[in-house]
Design a protein around this motif. Structure first.
Motif, PDB file in Angstrom:
ATOM      1  N   LEU A  80       0.823  -1.207   0.000  1.00 59.15           N
ATOM      2  CA  LEU A  80       0.000   0.000   0.000  1.00 59.15           C
ATOM      3  C   LEU A  80       0.859   1.260   0.000  1.00 59.15           C
ATOM      4  O   LEU A  80       0.525   2.252  -0.647  1.00 59.15           O
ATOM      5  CB  LEU A  80      -0.928  -0.003   1.219  1.00 59.15           C
ATOM      6  N   ALA A  81       1.980   1.227   0.747  1.00 50.78           N
ATOM      7  CA  ALA A  81       2.865   2.395   0.793  1.00 50.78           C
ATOM      8  C   ALA A  81       3.496   2.652  -0.577  1.00 50.78           C
ATOM      9  O   ALA A  81       3.619   3.803  -1.006  1.00 50.78           O
ATOM     10  CB  ALA A  81       3.947   2.188   1.851  1.00 50.78           C
ATOM     11  N   LEU A  82       3.898   1.586  -1.265  1.00 55.92           N
ATOM     12  CA  LEU A  82       4.453   1.751  -2.612  1.00 55.92           C
ATOM     13  C   LEU A  82       3.413   2.311  -3.569  1.00 55.92           C
ATOM     14  O   LEU A  82       3.704   3.188  -4.387  1.00 55.92           O
ATOM     15  CB  LEU A  82       4.969   0.406  -3.128  1.00 55.92           C
TER      16      LEU A  82
ATOM     17  N   HIS B 110       3.542   5.973  -5.489  1.00 52.94           N
ATOM     18  CA  HIS B 110       3.420   6.101  -6.941  1.00 52.94           C
ATOM     19  C   HIS B 110       2.295   7.057  -7.305  1.00 52.94           C
ATOM     20  O   HIS B 110       2.452   7.916  -8.188  1.00 52.94           O
ATOM     21  CB  HIS B 110       3.164   4.725  -7.559  1.00 52.94           C
ATOM     22  N   MET B 111       1.135   6.929  -6.631  1.00 53.09           N
ATOM     23  CA  MET B 111      -0.020   7.764  -6.963  1.00 53.09           C
ATOM     24  C   MET B 111       0.161   9.214  -6.524  1.00 53.09           C
ATOM     25  O   MET B 111      -0.461  10.113  -7.079  1.00 53.09           O
ATOM     26  CB  MET B 111      -1.280   7.177  -6.317  1.00 53.09           C
TER      27      MET B 111
ATOM     28  N   LYS C   7      13.728   6.860  -0.614  1.00 52.98           N
ATOM     29  CA  LYS C   7      14.098   5.474  -0.319  1.00 52.98           C
ATOM     30  C   LYS C   7      13.777   5.074   1.113  1.00 52.98           C
ATOM     31  O   LYS C   7      13.699   3.869   1.430  1.00 52.98           O
ATOM     32  CB  LYS C   7      15.599   5.262  -0.587  1.00 52.98           C
ATOM     33  N   TRP C   8      13.582   6.049   1.999  1.00 51.87           N
ATOM     34  CA  TRP C   8      13.282   5.756   3.390  1.00 51.87           C
ATOM     35  C   TRP C   8      11.778   5.720   3.668  1.00 51.87           C
ATOM     36  O   TRP C   8      11.367   5.307   4.761  1.00 51.87           O
ATOM     37  CB  TRP C   8      13.916   6.817   4.293  1.00 51.87           C
ATOM     38  N   HIS C   9      10.949   6.137   2.748  1.00 53.04           N
ATOM     39  CA  HIS C   9       9.531   6.309   3.031  1.00 53.04           C
ATOM     40  C   HIS C   9       8.806   4.992   3.311  1.00 53.04           C
ATOM     41  O   HIS C   9       8.163   4.838   4.351  1.00 53.04           O
ATOM     42  CB  HIS C   9       8.851   7.035   1.859  1.00 53.04           C
TER      43      HIS C   9
ATOM     44  N   PRO D 147      10.065   1.887   3.957  1.00 54.75           N
ATOM     45  CA  PRO D 147      10.542   1.208   5.173  1.00 54.75           C
ATOM     46  C   PRO D 147      10.047   1.855   6.458  1.00 54.75           C
ATOM     47  O   PRO D 147       9.736   1.152   7.428  1.00 54.75           O
ATOM     48  CB  PRO D 147      12.074   1.324   5.048  1.00 54.75           C
ATOM     49  N   ALA D 148       9.957   3.180   6.479  1.00 58.37           N
ATOM     50  CA  ALA D 148       9.485   3.858   7.689  1.00 58.37           C
ATOM     51  C   ALA D 148       8.026   3.535   7.974  1.00 58.37           C
ATOM     52  O   ALA D 148       7.640   3.291   9.127  1.00 58.37           O
ATOM     53  CB  ALA D 148       9.664   5.372   7.539  1.00 58.37           C
ATOM     54  N   ILE D 149       7.196   3.524   6.935  1.00 70.75           N
ATOM     55  CA  ILE D 149       5.774   3.223   7.111  1.00 70.75           C
ATOM     56  C   ILE D 149       5.586   1.778   7.575  1.00 70.75           C
ATOM     57  O   ILE D 149       4.805   1.494   8.499  1.00 70.75           O
ATOM     58  CB  ILE D 149       5.007   3.479   5.805  1.00 70.75           C
ATOM     59  N   VAL D 150       6.298   0.848   6.945  1.00 67.99           N
ATOM     60  CA  VAL D 150       6.190  -0.563   7.333  1.00 67.99           C
ATOM     61  C   VAL D 150       6.668  -0.760   8.762  1.00 67.99           C
ATOM     62  O   VAL D 150       6.029  -1.461   9.564  1.00 67.99           O
ATOM     63  CB  VAL D 150       6.993  -1.448   6.358  1.00 67.99           C
ATOM     64  N   ALA D 151       7.804  -0.152   9.105  1.00 70.26           N
ATOM     65  CA  ALA D 151       8.331  -0.286  10.459  1.00 70.26           C
ATOM     66  C   ALA D 151       7.360   0.259  11.495  1.00 70.26           C
ATOM     67  O   ALA D 151       7.144  -0.349  12.552  1.00 70.26           O
ATOM     68  CB  ALA D 151       9.676   0.427  10.572  1.00 70.26           C
ATOM     69  N   ALA D 152       6.755   1.403  11.203  1.00 69.59           N
ATOM     70  CA  ALA D 152       5.792   1.992  12.137  1.00 69.59           C
ATOM     71  C   ALA D 152       4.609   1.053  12.373  1.00 69.59           C
ATOM     72  O   ALA D 152       4.162   0.866  13.515  1.00 69.59           O
ATOM     73  CB  ALA D 152       5.306   3.337  11.608  1.00 69.59           C
ATOM     74  N   ALA D 153       4.097   0.458  11.299  1.00 68.29           N
ATOM     75  CA  ALA D 153       2.962  -0.459  11.432  1.00 68.29           C
ATOM     76  C   ALA D 153       3.342  -1.702  12.222  1.00 68.29           C
ATOM     77  O   ALA D 153       2.598  -2.134  13.123  1.00 68.29           O
ATOM     78  CB  ALA D 153       2.450  -0.852  10.045  1.00 68.29           C
ATOM     79  N   LEU D 154       4.495  -2.289  11.936  1.00 67.73           N
ATOM     80  CA  LEU D 154       4.900  -3.518  12.620  1.00 67.73           C
ATOM     81  C   LEU D 154       5.202  -3.276  14.098  1.00 67.73           C
ATOM     82  O   LEU D 154       4.838  -4.088  14.960  1.00 67.73           O
ATOM     83  CB  LEU D 154       6.124  -4.120  11.917  1.00 67.73           C
TER      84      LEU D 154
END
Length: 277
Positions: A31-33, A37-38, A205-207, A209-216
């Motif tokens: 979803l973050a990717l 893109h959008m 490039k950090w966006h 990973p940051a979103i995924v890390a926050a969710a996990l």
């Protein structure tokens, strides 16, 4: 009568967590990717037009309303005389009887990710970094998010006054009221807001990973409170919902402030240009 589904979920709670967490990471990352893109045309534009701004505000408002509705439904169903109270109790008893000691010790360490002291230290460190870099709006938004959530959660606990599950002899003990979970809401707000700041201030490039890390991290901290039996499942769900609603409101407030500042700066530049002989 105990709920069979609640008992089964409680028996297999830690295994279900291990299965769900990587699936959540993949889903959030995808979803973050897609969002990145959008949103490229929006980031490329020097200033969003009115229609895009209104659309963002409407989507944010709808999100807050949805979270608030879910929170209200949980709060209404609280109490041992209601089905949710029986479900919570059955689940917690099953967790207590079937969670191995090694798993409890692991989650006792993971729950520290949202303990008050680490949250305070993280809040101070990020605030100092933003202040040193001159990001005043972001600094104010960060402080507002963390402090506001602390006040909101404490207020809700006093309103509902729900007792915690019985967890005598557990590895981790907790005092005070149970509903909603402060660790759950605090993790969502702190790590979610941190991911937002990363997306605004660091290279692309950090966006993701940051979103995924926050969710996990948020889900891990929230799940730890259930597996350590210091919260009922509905406490944690309510904490996630209230934290998500507050996080959404804070992000919208920061975005609105930045937009207003850019518009005002553009008008000032236009006025200076027109007044130049």
């Amino acid at each position: 009568m105990p709920d069979p589904l609640a008992k089964w979920l409680g028996v297999h709670a830690w295994q279900l967590f291990l299965i769900t967490l990587p699936l959540l990471g993949v889903a959030v990352g995808t979803l973050a990717l897609l969002w990145r893109h959008m949103s490229r045309p929006f980031r490329a534009a020097p200033e969003p037009d009115l229609r895009r701004l209104l659309l963002a505000l409407l989507l944010g408002f709808a999100t807050v309303v949805a979270f608030a509705y879910g929170f209200a439904e949980i709060a209404e169903a609280l109490g041992d005389e209601h089905a949710l109270g029986h479900w919570d109790d059955t689940f917690s008893r099953a967790v207590a009887a079937h969670t191995p000691l090694a798993v409890q010790m692991t989650f006792a360490a993971l729950t520290r990710l949202a303990d008050p002291l680490p949250m305070v230290l993280l809040g101070i460190a990020v605030a100092l970094l933003l202040w040193g870099a001159g990001h005043r709006v972001y600094e104010a938004g960060w402080a507002m998010a963390l402090a506001g959530n602390a006040v909101l959660n404490h207020t809700l606990k006093l309103v509902f006054e729900r007792a915690r599950p019985i967890h005598e002899g557990g590895i981790v003990t907790a005092t005070g009221y149970s509903f909603p979970s402060g660790h759950s809401s605090g993790a969502v707000v702190a790590y979610g807001m941190l991911a937002f700041l990363v997306c605004r201030l660091l290279p692309p490039k950090w966006h993701v990973p940051a979103i995924v890390a926050a969710a996990l991290i948020s889900v891990t901290a929230a799940s730890s409170r259930i597996l350590l039996r210091v919260h009922f499942p509905s406490d944690v769900l309510a904490g996630l919902l209230s934290g998500s609603a507050w996080l959404t409101a804070c992000i919208l407030a920061v975005a609105a402030a930045l937009h207003h500042g850019r518009v005002r700066a553009g008008r000032q530049r236009g006025s200076d240009t027109n007044s130049t002989p």
